[in-house]
Scaffold this motif. Structure first.
Motif, PDB file in Angstrom:
ATOM      1  N   GLY A   6      16.551   5.648  -9.533  1.00  0.00           N
ATOM      2  CA  GLY A   6      14.967   7.491  -9.419  1.00  0.00           C
ATOM      3  C   GLY A   6      15.262   7.828 -10.450  1.00  0.00           C
ATOM      4  O   GLY A   6      14.695   8.753 -10.809  1.00  0.00           O
ATOM      5  N   GLN A  46       0.549   7.984 -17.914  1.00  0.00           N
ATOM      6  CA  GLN A  46      -0.140   6.059 -17.543  1.00  0.00           C
ATOM      7  C   GLN A  46      -0.926   7.049 -16.952  1.00  0.00           C
ATOM      8  O   GLN A  46      -0.769   6.496 -15.867  1.00  0.00           O
ATOM      9  N   PRO A  98      12.673   5.449  -4.762  1.00  0.00           N
ATOM     10  CA  PRO A  98      12.184   7.033  -4.299  1.00  0.00           C
ATOM     11  C   PRO A  98      11.489   7.598  -4.708  1.00  0.00           C
ATOM     12  O   PRO A  98      10.591   8.529  -4.696  1.00  0.00           O
ATOM     13  N   TYR A  99      10.279   6.662  -5.768  1.00  0.00           N
ATOM     14  CA  TYR A  99       9.410   6.948  -6.480  1.00  0.00           C
ATOM     15  C   TYR A  99       8.377   7.583  -5.124  1.00  0.00           C
ATOM     16  O   TYR A  99       7.304   8.188  -5.180  1.00  0.00           O
ATOM     17  N   GLY A 100       8.016   7.040  -3.817  1.00  0.00           N
ATOM     18  CA  GLY A 100       7.462   7.576  -2.638  1.00  0.00           C
ATOM     19  C   GLY A 100       8.414   6.966  -1.327  1.00  0.00           C
ATOM     20  O   GLY A 100       9.562   7.590  -1.635  1.00  0.00           O
ATOM     21  N   ASP A 101       7.579   6.788  -0.471  1.00  0.00           N
ATOM     22  CA  ASP A 101       8.826   7.339   0.781  1.00  0.00           C
ATOM     23  C   ASP A 101       8.710   5.729   1.438  1.00  0.00           C
ATOM     24  O   ASP A 101       9.869   6.013   2.627  1.00  0.00           O
ATOM     25  N   ILE A 125       7.821  15.581   0.209  1.00  0.00           N
ATOM     26  CA  ILE A 125       8.877  15.287  -0.976  1.00  0.00           C
ATOM     27  C   ILE A 125       9.043  15.681  -1.823  1.00  0.00           C
ATOM     28  O   ILE A 125       9.247  15.174  -3.179  1.00  0.00           O
ATOM     29  N   LEU A 145       2.648  -1.986 -16.112  1.00  0.00           N
ATOM     30  CA  LEU A 145       2.252  -2.391 -14.894  1.00  0.00           C
ATOM     31  C   LEU A 145       2.632  -0.812 -14.457  1.00  0.00           C
ATOM     32  O   LEU A 145       3.179  -0.324 -14.978  1.00  0.00           O
ATOM     33  N   LEU A 146       1.290  -0.603 -13.131  1.00  0.00           N
ATOM     34  CA  LEU A 146       0.714   0.582 -12.632  1.00  0.00           C
ATOM     35  C   LEU A 146       2.432   1.904 -12.559  1.00  0.00           C
ATOM     36  O   LEU A 146       2.074   2.449 -12.564  1.00  0.00           O
ATOM     37  N   THR A 147       3.472   1.200 -12.355  1.00  0.00           N
ATOM     38  CA  THR A 147       5.040   1.977 -12.317  1.00  0.00           C
ATOM     39  C   THR A 147       5.110   1.669 -13.312  1.00  0.00           C
ATOM     40  O   THR A 147       6.119   2.283 -13.806  1.00  0.00           O
ATOM     41  N   GLY A 148       5.238   1.060 -14.580  1.00  0.00           N
ATOM     42  CA  GLY A 148       5.202   1.331 -15.564  1.00  0.00           C
ATOM     43  C   GLY A 148       6.429   0.138 -16.830  1.00  0.00           C
ATOM     44  O   GLY A 148       6.406   0.206 -17.664  1.00  0.00           O
ATOM     45  N   GLY A 200       0.768  -1.349  -0.084  1.00  0.00           N
ATOM     46  CA  GLY A 200       0.401  -0.135  -0.243  1.00  0.00           C
ATOM     47  C   GLY A 200       0.570   1.092   0.494  1.00  0.00           C
ATOM     48  O   GLY A 200       0.021   2.324  -0.071  1.00  0.00           O
ATOM     49  N   LYS A 201       2.456   1.234  -0.088  1.00  0.00           N
ATOM     50  CA  LYS A 201       3.298   2.522  -0.330  1.00  0.00           C
ATOM     51  C   LYS A 201       4.228   2.120  -0.992  1.00  0.00           C
ATOM     52  O   LYS A 201       3.752   1.006  -1.487  1.00  0.00           O
ATOM     53  N   LEU A 202       4.558   3.375  -1.581  1.00  0.00           N
ATOM     54  CA  LEU A 202       5.395   3.439  -2.840  1.00  0.00           C
ATOM     55  C   LEU A 202       6.584   3.447  -2.420  1.00  0.00           C
ATOM     56  O   LEU A 202       7.391   4.618  -1.655  1.00  0.00           O
ATOM     57  N   ARG A 253      11.792  14.483 -12.511  1.00  0.00           N
ATOM     58  CA  ARG A 253      12.877  14.617 -11.513  1.00  0.00           C
ATOM     59  C   ARG A 253      14.733  14.975 -12.486  1.00  0.00           C
ATOM     60  O   ARG A 253      15.479  15.677 -12.941  1.00  0.00           O
ATOM     61  N   SER A 273       2.269  -4.288  -8.207  1.00  0.00           N
ATOM     62  CA  SER A 273       1.851  -3.748  -9.711  1.00  0.00           C
ATOM     63  C   SER A 273       3.098  -2.750  -9.415  1.00  0.00           C
ATOM     64  O   SER A 273       3.043  -1.986 -10.469  1.00  0.00           O
ATOM     65  N   GLU A 310      -4.491   1.786  -3.621  1.00  0.00           N
ATOM     66  CA  GLU A 310      -2.940   1.477  -3.789  1.00  0.00           C
ATOM     67  C   GLU A 310      -3.548   0.395  -4.746  1.00  0.00           C
ATOM     68  O   GLU A 310      -2.870   0.242  -5.397  1.00  0.00           O
TER      69      GLU A 310
END
Lengths: 788, 207
Positions: free
Chosen positions: A380, B37, A114-117, A678, A180-183, A109-111, B93, A148, B157
């Motif tokens: 990153g 996206q 360096p994309y999240g924290d 961030i 994926l959701l992160t590409g 549930g967290k990213l 970035r 994802s 999420e």
């Protein structure tokens, strides 16, 4: 029979959805379904039993979202929820034969940073807790599902492998375009997952069987692992604000029948599927054979976003992130200036690198720390895969661990120690490893000796379970100035490996060591090596002659269709020998924000004036002019920024002209975006402006803990610290940071950020409120007495 | 892809006739659009407007007088979450490292792309009722921590890859969550900027 005995030998069936089943039984949106393991254990077991009666072999525990982040502050203990989930599943399975309990791990549930924290190692710890509880409770396998993000998937696989011996199945969620959701794409994800030692791989959620069918061929071609498919009952359809799935049981069974025939080993369902769907599928498909493992001869490395495959056009690995002979990079490493390293990476990518070599080994720095940070920084900002280059085993493991993808590793060699230390890491982290043709007896001078070492490494790697497709042999280019056969031997080794289907890699430029006109020899040798079959080369992609050789080779060998690439590159190339002429003064170029003109004007100015004079006579006055204009509102933010870029370009030219040590003596200023925040755009603008004025800016980055700021201020003895915070929620962290600084350091604190005001800044104890980047720089100039 | 160039220039605080800024924004848009996206969730709920907030049919209550005022007269609301994905953050970035001007322009362009995307997705949502402007956690007296409630209902999420940091910021950063009131009339007496706490905001549009 254990799960592993059956996997890939006979077709197995996963159960279907849990979440949508529970919603139908009264679970409310926003309620934590995992708590039903205690409060509604009978309902959970009833759902499990319904699937078992339909004939499934594997039950997923109701632990998808169970982790300590979700339960924070509730007093609920993750381990107990997980154990209860496994217990319910085991009890349901007891009356049925040939059934297994899969400990279900979903996304945190967290990213991840360096994309999240969420730091990578914390993600590993979160999964480790679940895995320990689930394996102790008696799960038969671990299912990592609905992933994802490749990085989070890696954390979950590592946590599983490090905390139990259970088989691990990984299913990821792709969208209709195969992303994926992160590409990341299917190839990148599959390469990483197999490399990390999963036992089976596949898709779940997001898509229905029909859409998964379109993505399946990609998966089949990039992995040898048994395939798992747990689709939804079609694509979700929003109707009256509710999510519906329209594929009924019979249609689902028909679609799955076709899919399984393409090579699937485990089939089940996800959102919207019911015991009826799964029952219909099993009735129709149970006699089909399992796809099992298949041969897969692809050699490739990957990042979070894409794969780079060996074998067609030779791969260019950019060599410039290596401090040997580079004073400016050394200085950057000493100052932990990872932005500079990232810029070196970006330059090489735009020059044509497919992979970046990352070597930060130099005396006086903690290499493990630096290499880990360099890898994090580079991944990153780019999806170009990295080659981790070090002989320090600690640094090697740190970087392999933090890498988000299937890495390339430079290197292992035939020495006993190297084989014993490096190969286990290659296996664990699924790297493609560079195998150097040297051993405890040194480097053989003849071709046969080097081939023997390569074969020995390949054989030893096989003992660790590493396939030869994950090895790239480096024949070693020794300089021809000391051995006339050296180039010939290297090429013969390449040809021999090529004939055996083994990939090769070589640091080309060593061939000319000690000779004049090195680029000429290098580029011709590169051509010879490519002709011999070299599949990847570590070169300087910013060397025109090397790239000329590469593109000409592609065109001559039919690898550049219609010579398109070659023509695009050379049709409008400038004529050689042109002298630098600038029509514009440096002052004007900076004020107008013209980067190209600024570089030219600087080069021209340096022909007749000292670097310091160029800075003081043109650069600083131009920056002042722009800064004043900005404050008086005669000129605006875009122009200020473009001028900053132009000044920075000028500065780079000056630094390069004096061999890299241009402004190491500037006053130090520390800047940071405070803990919990961030958003760092404002801070980054301030950084560039201050650097342009010659300050040595120690940029601590974003989301910086209070202690880190205090420690840095002490270490560097900085007289000014700049802090930024974007939101009301993070201004509190700014106040804490200021308080902590006051206790231990004698320095001025300047603050900035969208929600701050002059008044507010005073309340939290700052010395100065900077309403803009220019105001911040003016204040620093005032404090540090910069003579303008 | 719907995108307002004029709005991007305003975010970048450029003057209307600034040609160089125009070129900058156009260049960045062309580079950035390949990284987008975009994904979204729109969910309709019936609701009850209370004095100090809004009670949804799923028994979740959003506590905010300003939100209640903004939704007055609405029997239904849309919950919205949308994101441009983490590749946009990576790209911003990257641009910032090469040029602060491009980095700032990319921030502005991405902000406009996500706004345009939300508008477009809302228009495609079939309803006979009129949609009121988006109201997001953090506006007026609606506490940012209520973001967690929206995330739980929508499962951001899992479904979008959209997450909250410990400091309640969204990651990926170019994302929007909001509540949209549905009513017969397009009544909206509410102005985004007037309700906002950020009185120093350079983009504030209040006379």
């Amino acid at each position: 029979m254990s799960f592993k005995d059956l996997l890939g030998k006979e077709l197995l069936f996963f159960d279907g959805a849990m979440g949508t089943m529970l919603q139908a039984r009264g679970l409310k949106p926003g309620e934590l379904p995992e708590l039903w393991n205690f409060t509604h254990a009978d309902v959970i077991k009833e759902v499990h039993t319904a699937y078992l009666k339909a004939g499934v072999n594997i039950i997923k525990t109701n632990t998808f979202g169970a982790n300590h982040l979700k339960f924070a502050g509730t007093g609920i203990r993750t381990a107990e929820v997980v154990a209860a989930g496994v217990r319910n599943a085991k009890e349901a399975c007891a009356p049925f034969e040939k059934t297994f309990v899969a400990l279900d791990l979903g996304p945190t549930g967290k990213l991840l940073a360096p994309y999240g924290d969420l730091p990578f190692e914390e993600a590993v710890d979160i999964y480790a807790e679940i895995v320990r509880a689930g394996s102790e409770a008696g799960a038969d396998l671990v299912l990592i599902e609905t992933m994802s993000d490749t990085y989070e998937t890696k954390a979950a696989i590592l946590a599983t492998k490090e905390n139990c011996d259970l088989p691990v199945v990984v299913t990821m969620t792709f969208d209709i375009d195969g992303k994926l959701l992160t590409g990341g794409d299917v190839a990148a994800a599959a390469l990483m997952v197999e490399g990390l030692g999963a036992d089976a791989i596949g898709f779940n959620c997001g898509l229905g069987p029909a859409q998964m069918q379109k993505l399946l061929p990609q998966l089949l071609s990039f992995t040898s692992l048994p395939i798992v498919l747990n689709p939804n009952a079609g694509l979700p359809v929003e109707r009256e604000g509710k999510t519906c799935f329209d594929v009924g049981p019979e249609e689902f069974a028909d679609l799955m029948y076709d899919l399984i025939g393409e090579g699937v080993s485990i089939a089940g369902g996800c959102c919207g599927t019911t015991p009826e769907h799964i029952g219909a599928m099993i009735a129709k498909c149970k006699e089909l054979p399992a796809g099992g493992r298949r041969a897969c001869n692809v050699t490739a490395v990957s990042s979070y976003g894409k794969a780079v495959v060996f074998g067609k056009e030779s791969i260019i690995i950019g060599e410039r992130i290596n401090p040997t002979g580079k004073p400016r990079l050394k200085e950057a490493l000493q100052n932990a200036d990872y932005d500079y390293i990232c810029r070196l990476g970006l330059e090489q990518i735009s020059a044509g690198s497919h992979v970046l070599d990352v070597n930060v080994g130099m005396p006086g720095i903690d290499e493990a720390d630096a290499l880990g940070k360099a890898v994090l920084a580079l991944q990153g900002i780019t999806d170009t895969p990295l080659e981790i280059d070090t002989s320090n085993y600690e640094a090697m493991e740190r970087a392999l661990r933090l890498y988000n993808g299937k890495p390339m590793l430079n290197s292992v060699n035939g020495k006993v120690e190297s084989l014993e230390k490096v190969l286990p890491l290659v296996k664990k982290y699924g790297a493609v490893v560079v195998a150097l043709c040297l051993d405890d007896n040194g480097i053989p001078l003849d071709t046969a000796g080097r081939i023997a070492i390569a074969e020995n490494i390949i054989a030893k790697a096989a003992e660790y379970g590493i396939s030869s497709r994950d090895i790239a042999v480096d024949p070693l280019a020794l300089t021809i100035s000391t051995g006339s056969e050296n180039a010939k031997v290297a090429c013969e080794v390449i040809t021999a490996m090529c004939e055996r289907g083994i990939n090769t890699v070589m640091g080309v430029s060593n061939i000319s060591f000690g000779l004049p006109g090195r680029e000429l020899i290098n580029s011709v040798f590169y051509t010879l090596a490519l002709q011999a079959g070299l599949t990847s080369a570590i070169i300087n992609p910013q060397s025109k002659m090397m790239m000329d050789a590469y593109y000409s080779f592609l065109a001559l060998n039919g690898l550049d269709d219609g010579c398109k690439e070659y023509v695009a590159r050379y049709a409008n190339a400038p004529k050689a020998g042109a002298t630098i002429v600038s029509e514009m003064s440096l002052f004007d170029a900076i004020v107008k924000g013209l980067i190209g003109e600024s570089k030219k004007a600087t080069a021209v100015a340096l022909q007749s004036e000292a670097p310091l004079d160029v800075i003081n006579k043109y650069m600083i006055p131009a920056l002042d002019f722009v800064g004043e204009g900005f404050e008086k509102k005669t000129l605006f933010l875009p122009q200020l920024l473009m001028s900053a870029d132009a000044a920075k370009a000028a500065f780079d030219v000056i630094r390069d002209s004096v061999g890299g040590s241009g402004e190491a003596n500037g006053e130090k200023v520390i800047i940071a975006t405070v803990h919990g925040d961030i958003h760092d755009i404002g801070k980054n603008i301030v950084k560039v402006l201050m650097e342009n004025y010659g300050y040595r800016v120690i940029d601590l980055g974003k989301d910086v803990p209070v202690e880190t700021v205090v420690a840095a201020a002490k270490e560097h003895g900085a007289k000014v610290v700049g802090l930024s915070a974007l939101m009301t929620t993070t201004v509190a962290a700014m106040e804490e940071t200021i308080k902590a600084l006051r206790k231990e350091v004698d320095c001025k604190v300047v603050v900035g950020g969208a929600v701050l005001t002059e008044e507010y800044a005073q309340t939290i104890g700052a010395d100065h409120f900077a309403s803009s980047a220019v105001s911040a720089v003016n204040y620093v100039n005032e404090i540090l007495g910069k003579s303008l | 892809m719907r995108y307002s160039r004029a709005e991007a220039l305003r975010y970048l605080r450029a003057q209307a006739n600034d040609e160089a800024a125009g070129i900058l924004v156009d260049t960045v848009f062309l580079k950035l659009r390949n990284e987008v996206q975009a994904r979204h969730l729109l969910q309709k709920h019936t609701c009850e407007i209370l004095e100090d907030g809004v009670l949804l049919d799923c028994s979740v209550k959003f506590t905010s007088k300003d939100l209640a005022k903004h939704l007055s007269g609405c029997k239904e609301v849309l919950l919205l979450a949308a994101t441009l994905g983490s590749k946009v953050d990576v790209a911003i970035r990257r641009f910032s490292l090469e040029s602060v001007a491009e980095g700032a322009a990319a921030q502005a362009v991405a902000a406009c792309i996500i706004e345009g995307y939300c508008d477009e997705m809302q228009e495609r949502f079939e309803t006979d009722l009129k949609q009121r402007p988006r109201f997001s956690p953090g506006y007026g007296d609606w506490d940012l921590s209520e973001q967690r409630k929206l995330f739980a209902i929508l499962e951001c999420e899992k479904k979008l890859g959209l997450t909250l940091t410990d400091g309640l910021m969204m990651a990926p950063s170019k994302s929007v969550t909001a509540v949209i009131g549905l009513s017969e009339e397009a009544a909206c007496l509410w102005n985004k900027c007037e309700q906002c706490n950020n009185i120093n905001c350079p983009y504030r549009e209040v006379e």
